[in-house]
Design a protein around this motif. Structure first.
Motif, PDB file in Angstrom:
ATOM      1  N   PRO A  12       0.780  -1.209  -0.060  1.00  0.00           N
ATOM      2  CA  PRO A  12      -0.133   0.028   0.041  1.00  0.00           C
ATOM      3  C   PRO A  12       0.923   1.117  -0.061  1.00  0.00           C
ATOM      4  CG  PRO A  12       0.209  -0.903   2.183  1.00  0.00           C
ATOM      5  CD  PRO A  12       0.714  -1.763   1.271  1.00  0.00           C
ATOM      6  N   SER A  13       0.491   2.296  -0.873  1.00  0.00           N
ATOM      7  CA  SER A  13       1.188   3.311  -1.004  1.00  0.00           C
ATOM      8  C   SER A  13       1.020   4.411  -0.012  1.00  0.00           C
ATOM      9  CB  SER A  13       1.402   3.757  -2.276  1.00  0.00           C
ATOM     10  OG  SER A  13       2.082   4.813  -2.428  1.00  0.00           O
ATOM     11  N   ARG A  14       1.840   5.243   0.799  1.00  0.00           N
ATOM     12  CA  ARG A  14       1.459   6.282   1.375  1.00  0.00           C
ATOM     13  C   ARG A  14       1.233   7.417   0.660  1.00  0.00           C
ATOM     14  NH1 ARG A  14       6.626   7.890   3.180  1.00  0.00           N
ATOM     15  NH2 ARG A  14       7.531   6.112   3.590  1.00  0.00           N
ATOM     16  N   ALA A  15       1.250   7.414  -0.634  1.00  0.00           N
ATOM     17  CA  ALA A  15       0.635   8.606  -1.693  1.00  0.00           C
ATOM     18  C   ALA A  15      -0.717   8.388  -1.840  1.00  0.00           C
ATOM     19  CB  ALA A  15       1.403   8.324  -2.879  1.00  0.00           C
TER      20      ALA A  15
END
Lengths: 218, 264
Positions: A12-15
């Motif tokens: 999962p991306s923090r973005a």
């Protein structure tokens, strides 16, 4: 991404959500999909209903903006409970409005007769000084509804000379500090203020890198 | 959407004509945003306004670039614009993710603001998933660039001199048909959309991106900002420029609080 155990997972991306796939989907939306999306958007619309002095309910847009000098907003169960326990009573305060909304986490109704355990968003006015307003918002207002809430509620108020105080709570575990939060004496108060607020603040200001998000931030 | 700050400097502080605008894409590792933080912090840029938008998750905090108690108390929100007139540099910093289905309207509004403010060119700072590189991209530099046709005419030659690598296109239907190539920036957030829209609207835009993964992205931010500096020469230095970028105070405690002594 391969993990230590050998399986491959999508990190999962923090973005935030990678919108590439949904970007292509949006182009291929059928009229049916568009209709479903429109219905969903309508369902997520917020209604602010003000009760006039005569007791009749009406849509907020038909009203003149309220003259308001002080507006206290309590967001979340704890803050709402604080107002219920220490400030509100049926002698000095009258209910003047309610917000009706739905999202995946909660639904409020337009009844003003609520239990403390319900999700609700009510507006009160001080009978002795009708420019003092109070809001108890114990329901969760979703990301896509926060801006709408803001515009619809503040759209009904005259903003000249208005002082807004927002009461909210956050878990101590979310507080970023050099020491561990285990040893911090809690609960504790922190504040954020705009530069137009000239009065004395009753507690220390919120230090970097802590932030406030969601409805209190909006 | 753009609301100028009331700084008493009049409209001069929000005159962006001919400036270079840096915009971070909210992308993997938040590298673009970290790089923007470094630029704003190093040059002590002045806040000249913010975006009043319903497209980003709301957030507010105290000044993330505070250096002393006096300047620590200014509120900061999710989309703010900073300016450095001496270098004709303007930076938009974005501090929260997009609300679902709102990234398209944001891109439209952003690009029309770019056009109306008459910025000379836009540099989009971005990143892309490192694990999606092909065999060739695994070797060599992890930094890439893209230029819209309008900017290609102006600076395409400079990129050649700097020996920069252009972002490769990939097959639209890998394995089936290798002739049709498309631009694919996984993890880049709104990068591809902004770039393709800028191409069609005749905006001079460059995309600078780094392949990276989620984790401690501070070194990636330094790499990206040094890459930017090779072109824009914001810091002139023959020696290693990394030490000249100032880390903002808000980067403290990125990976959690101190440990409870009782643990030991």
């Amino acid at each position: 991404m391969a993990t230590f155990f050998g399986e491959v997972v999508v990190a999962p991306s923090r973005a935030g959500v990678d919108d590439e796939e949904s970007a292509e989907e949006a182009c291929e939306e059928t009229p049916e999909d568009r209709e479903i999306r429109r219905e969903l958007e309508k369902k997520r619309e917020i209604d602010v209903l003000w009760t006039l002095k005569s007791g009749a309910s009406s849509e907020s847009s038909a009203d003149e903006p309220f003259v308001c000098s002080t507006f206290i907003i309590a967001i979340g169960h704890n803050a709402a409970a604080f107002l219920s326990s220490f400030i509100l009573d049926s002698v000095c305060w009258e209910v003047v409005g309610v917000v009706k909304l739905w999202n995946e986490w909660c639904r409020t109704s337009n009844t003003t007769n609520v239990l403390p355990t319900d999700s609700f968003c009510l507006f009160y006015r001080l009978i002795s000084d009708p420019t003092v307003f109070l809001c108890q918002c114990s329901c969760y207002v979703a990301e896509d509804q926060q801006f709408q809430w803001l515009e619809k509620v503040f759209g009904c108020m005259r903003k000249e000379g208005l002082q807004v105080t927002i009461l909210s709570t956050c878990p101590v575990a979310d507080y970023k500090t050099q020491e561990s939060t285990l040893t911090l004496p809690s609960p504790f108060l922190k504040a954020l203020k705009t530069k137009e607020f000239k009065e004395q603040v009753c507690c220390p200001l919120l230090e970097q890198p802590n932030i406030v998000r969601d409805l209190p931030a909006a | 959407m753009f609301v100028p700050c009331d700084r008493g400097g009049g409209s001069a502080s929000s005159d962006f004509k001919g400036s270079t605008l840096l915009v971070p894409a909210v992308s993997v590792g938040n590298v673009g945003q970290l790089a923007a933080d470094l630029v704003i912090s190093t040059f002590d840029m002045t806040k000249v306004g913010y975006f009043y938008t319903d497209c980003l998750v709301p957030m507010v905090g105290n000044n993330p670039y505070a250096t002393a108690e006096e300047n620590a108390m200014e509120l900061s929100i999710n989309a703010e614009v900073y300016s450095l007139p001496s270098k004709k540099l303007v930076v938009l910093q974005i501090r929260s993710p997009f609300i679902k289905n709102k990234y398209r309207p944001f891109c439209q509004t952003l690009l029309s603001w770019v056009k109306s403010s008459k910025c000379a060119r836009v540099v989009l700072l971005s990143s892309s998933h490192a694990y999606q590189r092909d065999d060739e991209q695994l070797l060599g530099t992890p930094l890439r660039y893209l230029l819209t046709p309008d900017l290609e005419k102006a600076v395409g030659g400079l990129m050649q001199e700097l020996n920069w690598k252009e972002m490769e296109k990939v097959a639209a239907y890998p394995g089936i048909n290798d002739t049709e190539k498309v631009l694919h920036i996984p993890g880049g957030g709104i990068t591809k959309l902004l770039f393709t829209e800028s191409c069609s609207k005749g905006i001079q835009m460059a995309v600078l991106l780094k392949f990276c993964s989620e984790g401690d992205n501070i070194p990636d931010a330094f790499a990206l900002v040094n890459y930017l500096n090779e072109w824009l020469q914001l810091i002139k230095s023959e020696v290693n420029t990394s030490s000249q970028w100032k880390i903002p105070s808000s980067w403290r405690l990125l990976f959690g609080n101190g440990l409870p002594p009782a643990l030991f």
